[in-house]
Design a protein around this motif. Structure first.
Motif, PDB file in Angstrom:
ATOM      1  N   THR A 135       7.835   0.817 -10.067  1.00 26.09           N
ATOM      2  CA  THR A 135       7.091   0.720  -8.483  1.00 26.09           C
ATOM      3  C   THR A 135       7.925  -1.244  -8.253  1.00 26.09           C
ATOM      4  N   ASN A 136       7.740  -1.454  -7.185  1.00 28.79           N
ATOM      5  CA  ASN A 136       7.469  -3.231  -6.716  1.00 28.79           C
ATOM      6  C   ASN A 136       6.411  -4.035  -7.898  1.00 28.79           C
ATOM      7  N   GLY A 137       5.749  -3.407  -8.335  1.00 25.79           N
ATOM      8  CA  GLY A 137       4.187  -4.240  -8.672  1.00 25.79           C
ATOM      9  C   GLY A 137       3.740  -4.088  -8.061  1.00 25.79           C
ATOM     10  N   LEU A 138       3.876  -4.025  -6.751  1.00 24.68           N
ATOM     11  CA  LEU A 138       2.295  -4.346  -5.667  1.00 24.68           C
ATOM     12  C   LEU A 138       1.345  -2.833  -5.560  1.00 24.68           C
ATOM     13  N   VAL A 139       2.185  -1.799  -5.606  1.00 20.75           N
ATOM     14  CA  VAL A 139       1.765   0.142  -5.629  1.00 20.75           C
ATOM     15  C   VAL A 139       1.991  -0.081  -6.249  1.00 20.75           C
ATOM     16  N   HIS A 140       1.282  -0.189  -7.463  1.00 17.47           N
ATOM     17  CA  HIS A 140       1.306   0.499  -8.708  1.00 17.47           C
ATOM     18  C   HIS A 140       0.249   0.678  -9.337  1.00 17.47           C
ATOM     19  N   ALA A 141      -0.517   0.162  -9.288  1.00 14.30           N
ATOM     20  CA  ALA A 141      -1.889   0.404  -9.762  1.00 14.30           C
ATOM     21  C   ALA A 141      -2.719   1.879  -8.806  1.00 14.30           C
ATOM     22  N   GLU A 142      -2.187   2.223  -7.507  1.00 14.10           N
ATOM     23  CA  GLU A 142      -2.124   2.892  -6.566  1.00 14.10           C
ATOM     24  C   GLU A 142      -1.467   3.912  -6.714  1.00 14.10           C
ATOM     25  N   MET A 143      -0.678   3.856  -7.546  1.00 14.06           N
ATOM     26  CA  MET A 143      -0.304   5.220  -7.656  1.00 14.06           C
ATOM     27  C   MET A 143      -0.606   5.826  -8.638  1.00 14.06           C
ATOM     28  N   LEU A 144      -0.906   4.863  -9.574  1.00 15.11           N
ATOM     29  CA  LEU A 144      -1.356   5.748 -11.841  1.00 15.11           C
ATOM     30  C   LEU A 144      -2.706   6.003 -10.359  1.00 15.11           C
ATOM     31  N   ARG A 145      -3.084   5.651  -9.678  1.00  9.99           N
ATOM     32  CA  ARG A 145      -4.696   6.711  -9.762  1.00  9.99           C
ATOM     33  C   ARG A 145      -4.403   7.342  -9.315  1.00  9.99           C
ATOM     34  N   ASP A 191       4.608   3.961 -18.535  1.00  8.00           N
ATOM     35  CA  ASP A 191       3.730   5.514 -18.152  1.00  8.00           C
ATOM     36  C   ASP A 191       3.116   5.639 -17.384  1.00  8.00           C
ATOM     37  N   PHE A 192       2.736   6.863 -17.225  1.00 13.64           N
ATOM     38  CA  PHE A 192       1.551   7.125 -16.343  1.00 13.64           C
ATOM     39  C   PHE A 192       0.156   7.262 -16.610  1.00 13.64           C
ATOM     40  N   ALA A 193      -0.183   6.192 -17.779  1.00 11.55           N
ATOM     41  CA  ALA A 193      -1.535   6.034 -18.445  1.00 11.55           C
ATOM     42  C   ALA A 193      -1.288   4.004 -17.702  1.00 11.55           C
ATOM     43  N   GLY A 194      -0.334   3.651 -17.584  1.00 14.72           N
ATOM     44  CA  GLY A 194       0.009   2.137 -17.350  1.00 14.72           C
ATOM     45  C   GLY A 194       0.475   1.241 -18.317  1.00 14.72           C
ATOM     46  N   ARG A 195       0.908   1.806 -19.853  1.00 13.25           N
ATOM     47  CA  ARG A 195       1.119   0.795 -20.502  1.00 13.25           C
ATOM     48  C   ARG A 195       2.476   0.553 -20.829  1.00 13.25           C
ATOM     49  N   PRO A 196       3.140  -0.055 -21.179  1.00 13.65           N
ATOM     50  CA  PRO A 196       4.268  -0.689 -20.646  1.00 13.65           C
ATOM     51  C   PRO A 196       5.577   0.099 -21.764  1.00 13.65           C
ATOM     52  N   TRP A 197       6.362   0.896 -21.738  1.00 21.60           N
ATOM     53  CA  TRP A 197       7.203   0.941 -23.040  1.00 21.60           C
ATOM     54  C   TRP A 197       7.408   0.555 -24.376  1.00 21.60           C
ATOM     55  N   THR A 198       7.409   1.354 -24.935  1.00 16.73           N
ATOM     56  CA  THR A 198       7.780  -0.014 -26.222  1.00 16.73           C
ATOM     57  C   THR A 198       8.186   1.167 -27.519  1.00 16.73           C
ATOM     58  N   ASP A 224       0.944  -1.369  -0.205  1.00 20.25           N
ATOM     59  CA  ASP A 224      -0.062  -0.392  -0.055  1.00 20.25           C
ATOM     60  C   ASP A 224       1.336   1.178   0.015  1.00 20.25           C
ATOM     61  N   VAL A 225       0.169   2.122  -0.901  1.00 25.90           N
ATOM     62  CA  VAL A 225       0.934   3.332  -0.685  1.00 25.90           C
ATOM     63  C   VAL A 225       1.543   4.042   0.529  1.00 25.90           C
ATOM     64  N   SER A 226       0.436   3.732   1.869  1.00 26.86           N
ATOM     65  CA  SER A 226       0.307   4.299   2.853  1.00 26.86           C
ATOM     66  C   SER A 226       1.345   4.167   3.204  1.00 26.86           C
ATOM     67  N   ALA A 227       2.253   2.492   3.537  1.00 20.28           N
ATOM     68  CA  ALA A 227       3.138   2.129   3.959  1.00 20.28           C
ATOM     69  C   ALA A 227       4.217   2.399   3.076  1.00 20.28           C
TER      70      ALA A 227
END
Length: 259
Positions: A243-253, A224-231, A142-145
């Motif tokens: 990110t570590n992958g676990l907080v990625h979706a929350e950081m995107l939001r 990127d900040f839309a969650g798209r892989p770099w191509t 979690d971002v909170s931690a």
């Protein structure tokens, strides 16, 4: 000599330059808040000499205006001194960063921090190491931690409110936010689990090419900040979320909702 061996030799030789010159350099400004020192130039010269000798057919792009573009499947993206402003002021947070792409995808990446004698190395499919020992991203969910890292692009004087709004959004939610002044080190530290996520606008391909693979091979995620892989290799770093992958979706939001 393999490309992996060549990468390590180039990082080590450049690192010796940075160690020797640290605390004894003057600088000039390429533009406001964008500095270059004699150490940048000497480090780049050493790196290119190693690459040209071992793989003269490979292409490269380096920060200090060195380009070879022939259509080779291999492209070396070189930052001979990431964190130049730190280095120019005698602040010990800088590194050498080199990433190798094959057909636009990362296959090798290395970051060497001469002040700590830390060599981060990744090879596609073989994981990420720090001084030869396997490393992994953190398990924070979690971002909170989280402990997060960011940086500000060279247009920060003109867009200060834009960048500070995002900084504030994370600062009010997480354990804390750091700013080292070296994106390559920031991504290496995410790979090592020292921080849980890193975001920044306006980076260049040579800033992030090594960190891209270091993070991914350590079990993390880079988009990127839309969650798209770099191509597109030419667009690497324009928007960077590692990110570590676990907080990625929350950081995107959080990035998406911040205005």
């Amino acid at each position: 000599m393999t490309r992996r061996q060549t990468l390590v030799e180039a990082l080590r030789r450049a690192g010796r330059v940075l160690k020797r010159r640290f605390g004894h350099v003057s600088y000039r400004q390429k533009r406001r808040a964008d500095l270059v020192t004699a150490a940048d130039l000497e480090s780049q010269k050493e790196i290119l000499a190693v690459i040209r000798r071992a793989f003269p057919e490979d292409d490269y792009r380096a920060e200090e205006d060195a380009v070879r573009s022939t259509g080779s499947p291999y492209l070396w993206l070189i930052d001979p001194l990431d964190g130049t402003t730190n280095y120019a002021h005698g602040y010990p947070a800088s590194c050498v960063s080199i990433g190798v792409l094959r057909d636009g995808r990362p296959v090798l990446g290395g970051v060497y921090d001469p002040s700590r004698d830390e060599l981060f190395l990744a090879e596609k499919g073989r994981g990420t190491t720090l001084n030869g020992k396997k490393i992994h991203v953190s398990k924070t969910r979690d971002v909170s931690a989280s402990l997060l890292i960011t940086g500000f692009a060279y247009d920060r004087a003109e867009r200060a409110d834009f960048y500070l709004a995002r900084f504030k959004s994370f600062l009010t939610l997480c354990h804390d936010v750091r700013r080292s002044g070296s994106a390559a080190l920031d991504m290496a530290w995410v790979a090592a689990g020292r921080a849980d996520g890193f975001w920044e606008y306006g980076l260049s391909p040579w800033d992030v090419a090594a960190g891209w693979l270091l993070t991914a091979e350590a079990g993390g995620k880079v988009t990127d900040f839309a969650g798209r892989p770099w191509t597109d290799p030419s667009r690497l770093g324009v928007q960077t979320l590692a990110t570590n992958g676990l907080v990625h979706a929350e950081m995107l939001r959080i990035l998406r909702r911040t205005r």
